[in-house]
Design a protein around this motif. Structure first.
Motif: not given
Length: 175
Positions: A108-120
């Motif tokens: 139930e813990i929300p996870v945010i993913v971050v990246s420097s690569e914009n890969v749809p």
């Protein structure tokens, strides 16, 4: 309000929030510079921050690693949000996301993913696996402010997505 008045208002607001009432964010990134930047951004938004340099270390801190004694969710304040880099050696942010969502204890813990690569395709895959959001680096203070709606306080905010740079309704929420 000018920027100096804004900074003073944020500082006053942060001092008024008790330590135990601050949302606790786990920031996971193999880059020390990126970890420090995200730590500063979340601290500026009145959050308590714990950092990890790998997915393996993050799982240990969440009580899912080999050493269950480092579980900060049971020894201290609960984690309200996990923010993880996608590209890390060993366990990727996507792998960490999958492990979190597969665990009955922490799913139930929300996870945010971050990246420097914009890969749809990567963005879509993370959101379908259960990420609340996928945000392109560098994270900005405005991004962190938008993420506050994901932070768990008493109940998970299932299906509630903030307005970020990459916000999509997950197919599992459409049921």
């Amino acid at each position: 309000m000018d920027s100096s008045s804004s900074s003073v208002a944020v500082a006053v607001a942060m001092n008024e929030v008790k330590e135990e009432e601050r949302p606790h964010v786990l920031v996971v990134d193999d880059s020390l510079v990126d970890r420090k930047i995200m730590e500063k951004l979340f601290t500026n938004s009145a959050c308590k921050v714990t950092t990890a340099d790998s997915g393996k270390k993050a799982l240990e801190l969440l009580g899912q690693g080999e050493d269950k004694h480092t579980d900060i969710n049971h020894q201290g304040p609960k984690i309200n949000l996990v923010v993880t880099d996608y590209c890390m050696p060993g366990m990727t942010g996507y792998d960490l996301l999958k492990k979190v969502k597969e665990s009955s204890d922490i799913k139930e813990i929300p996870v945010i993913v971050v990246s420097s690569e914009n890969v749809p395709t990567r963005i879509k895959k993370c959101l379908e696996e259960g990420a609340q959001e996928f945000i392109l680096k560098p994270l900005k203070q405005a991004d962190v402010k938008k993420l506050r709606c994901h932070m768990q306080f008493t109940k998970p905010m299932k299906g509630r997505l903030c307005m970020g740079r990459y916000t999509m309704k997950r197919t599992s929420d459409n049921k």
